[in-house]
Design an enzyme around this catalytic site. Structure first.
Site, PDB file in Angstrom:
ATOM      1  N   GLU A  25      -0.190  -3.524  -6.063  1.00 41.75           N
ATOM      2  CA  GLU A  25       0.865  -3.865  -7.030  1.00 41.75           C
ATOM      3  C   GLU A  25       0.315  -4.418  -8.342  1.00 41.75           C
ATOM      4  O   GLU A  25       0.928  -5.249  -9.004  1.00 41.75           O
ATOM      5  CB  GLU A  25       1.860  -4.873  -6.434  1.00 41.75           C
ATOM      6  CG  GLU A  25       2.270  -4.619  -5.010  1.00 41.75           C
ATOM      7  CD  GLU A  25       2.733  -3.190  -4.751  1.00 41.75           C
ATOM      8  OE1 GLU A  25       3.163  -2.516  -5.695  1.00 41.75           O
ATOM      9  OE2 GLU A  25       2.665  -2.744  -3.599  1.00 41.75           O
ATOM     10  N   GLY A  26      -0.863  -3.949  -8.728  1.00 40.35           N
ATOM     11  CA  GLY A  26      -1.494  -4.404  -9.966  1.00 40.35           C
ATOM     12  C   GLY A  26      -2.623  -5.366  -9.677  1.00 40.35           C
ATOM     13  O   GLY A  26      -2.436  -6.389  -9.007  1.00 40.35           O
TER      14      GLY A  26
END
Length: 578
Positions: A419-420
């Site tokens: 997610e990053g």
């Protein structure tokens, strides 16, 4: 359990009587039973046997049966409204339950985690027709969900997405390839609902041209039952460092006429819709950081108590938990895990406040937005250190697979990337959440921490703790003001973003531990009952202030240095990356 209630009542401003502690205790006790009896024993099975692709993904033995029991017990719907089949329990309880699942078996628990994210996105942005048909069986867990962003040429650069969508009556046809899709295919659920970012042919360039589509594995037939195979397939699964029990899939959409998809939200507004799911996932990945650290801590504590090595002054053999350096490592693990959990639960309580509020509460929205990248980044980075320490406590036995801690170390490694990456979280924090708004929300939070430091200073037993917190907050305030002053210098902001995120993580985690210590010390001062658990809270917070909060000062030095050394090297003709 009482600590969870305190997190809800103290940190969110909710009165104690508004929280049903008995219900919470029953839910968590039952979740613990399920995690211990059904999931934990499968953790090593998933790691050793993994998944295989035989036309469709075949999961590790026992995973499907555990998922069936999970669905029958109604666990998926815990935080969702009763109108769609959920139980409408607070996010605070759902987050605590999810920590148990991930501690027991992180690879397995990723499936319901992604499903809950899909439910959240559809609930917020889907049409009434989409919600009525797709949500009930997602909430029940009969169907599972995924997030499809990444493509071979477009990792974190979503502007480079090439997957196409074409209008076709009341639906769309999706064509393209997505990679790194967690639980993208399996047979544990009877349908898989993919949320896919794609670009219409008339879309503007960049991220502003992305739309979000619901693309099911099985389409409804004339009887509204999912029985028609959609034009999509898993063509490969990744061979990974860890989480072997979780299939990470390469998904092809539209090899023939195009996969049928249904628009979520408005055309060209897909990124905003997807970020509803993304932010949910970021906070859940942060919870994974707490969970895997807790599992590693339990293993390290148990081993250090049993392992005999060395002797005391009388010549008696002693356990390694009597050695000072091992004690140091265990205390780092204990205090850090407690701080991480406190932050995770506080954020969950803020989400509950927003859900229950009758007004918009813009300041609360801003605080949650500020805390999201800090929570995701700091908790997952700390999981790397804490699972490493678990291996170190085990010594040579930690490096072999039999003890299990090597798996925790490997499994934890994905968390800073999901997610990053940490760098992406840090740039979101420093750019959008601090510099862009002149540091307003961050400085207000620091004011709250300063007030807690003053309260600690007024208690003689905690005065040193109060001074340490006050000094750390002053350093954080100066670092925040330096960032605001450099808001137009993107290179400098990029150079200091990750140190600043870690600085804020250590500070907020320490603040929450110190607040808990103040509560515990007040109870000790006002009672003849010298409860060991209250003393433990005070001692853990004190240890944290000396051994972890102190790291803030080194991080602040990095923030002050900025990118000066980078520029100096380049001006000297030195190639940084060579």
């Amino acid at each position: 359990m009482e600590e969870i209630v305190e997190s809800r009542n103290e940190n969110s401003g909710v009165q104690a009587g508004e929280f049903d502690i008995d219900t919470a205790r029953l839910v968590l006790e039952e979740a613990a039973r399920f995690g211990e009896q059904e999931l934990a024993e499968l953790n090593r099975v998933g790691d050793q046997q993994g998944c295989s692709l035989r036309g469709e993904v075949v999961v590790a033995p026992g995973f499907s049966e555990a998922y069936r029991l999970f669905v029958e017990a109604g666990w998926m719907g815990l935080p969702f409204p009763e109108a769609v089949g959920g139980q409408a329990l607070p996010a605070l309880i759902a987050s605590s339950v999810n920590e148990i699942w991930h501690s027991a078996n992180m690879a397995w628990a990723l499936c319901p985690m992604l499903t809950q994210g899909a439910i959240t996105a559809i609930s917020h942005h889907g049409s009434e027709q989409l919600k009525q048909y797709w949500l009930p069986k997602l909430v029940s867990g009969e169907w599972s969900g995924t997030m499809n962003l990444t493509e071979p040429q477009a990792g974190s650069d979503l502007a480079a997405i090439k997957t196409r969508a074409e209008r076709d009556g009341d639906h769309y046809r999706i064509k393209g390839q997505k990679i790194f899709i967690t639980w993208g295919d399996h047979t544990m659920s009877s349908n898989i609902i993919h949320l896919v970012l794609a670009r219409l042919s008339d879309a503007p360039p960049g991220v502003k041209g992305l739309s979000l589509f619901l693309v099911p594995k099985w389409l409804p037939n004339d009887n509204n039952e999912p029985a028609i195979a959609n034009d999509l397939s898993c063509i490969a699964i990744e061979h990974k460092m860890g989480i072997h029990g979780s299939p990470t899939c390469t998904m092809n959409f539209g090899e023939q006429e195009g996969a049928v998809g249904y628009l979520i939200g408005e055309e060209h507004q897909g990124l905003a819709c997807m970020f509803t799911m993304m932010n949910h996932a970021r906070l859940e990945v942060a919870t994974q950081g707490v969970a895997i650290s807790e599992r590693a801590l339990q293993a390290a504590m148990s081993y250090a108590e049993e392992r005999k090595q060395g002797s005391d002054q009388a010549g008696n053999s002693i356990a390694i938990n009597q050695h000072a350096d091992v004690q140091r490592m265990l205390l780092i693990m204990r205090s850090a895990t407690s701080a991480m959990r406190a932050l995770s639960l506080w954020v969950a309580a803020l989400k509950d406040d927003l859900a229950e509020s009758e007004s918009e509460q813009p300041l609360l929205h801003k605080r949650l937005a500020l805390l999201t990248p800090i929570t995701k980044g700091w908790l997952t980075e700390m999981a790397q250190e804490l699972t490493y320490l678990a291996v170190q406590v085990h010594g040579g036995m930690g490096f072999v697979e039999e003890t299990g801690v090597a798996q925790y170390y490997r499994d934890a490694r994905i968390l800073t990337i999901y997610e990053g990456t940490t760098g992406i979280q840090a740039m979101d924090l420093i750019g959008r959440k601090v510099a862009l708004e002149g540091g307003e929300t961050a400085l207000l939070l620091l004011t709250d921490i300063e007030q807690s430091a003053a309260a600690l200073a007024n208690n003689p037993a905690l005065a040193a703790m109060g001074r340490a917190l006050a000094n750390a907050t002053a350093v954080a305030r100066e670092a925040t003001e330096q960032i605001v002053a450099a808001q137009s210098d993107l290179h400098k902001l990029g150079a200091v973003a990750t140190p600043y995120l870690m600085l804020m993580g250590y500070l907020i985690g320490g603040w929450l531990l110190c607040r808990s210590a103040l509560k515990a010390q007040t109870m000790l001062d006002n009672s003849n009952d010298a409860r060991a658990d209250l003393k433990d809270r005070v001692q853990l917070a004190g240890f944290y202030c000396h051994h972890l909060l102190s790291r803030i000062h080194a991080l602040a030095f990095s923030v002050s240095a900025g990118d000066d050394y980078f520029s100096s090297m380049e001006n000297s003709g030195v190639q940084i990356c060579k």
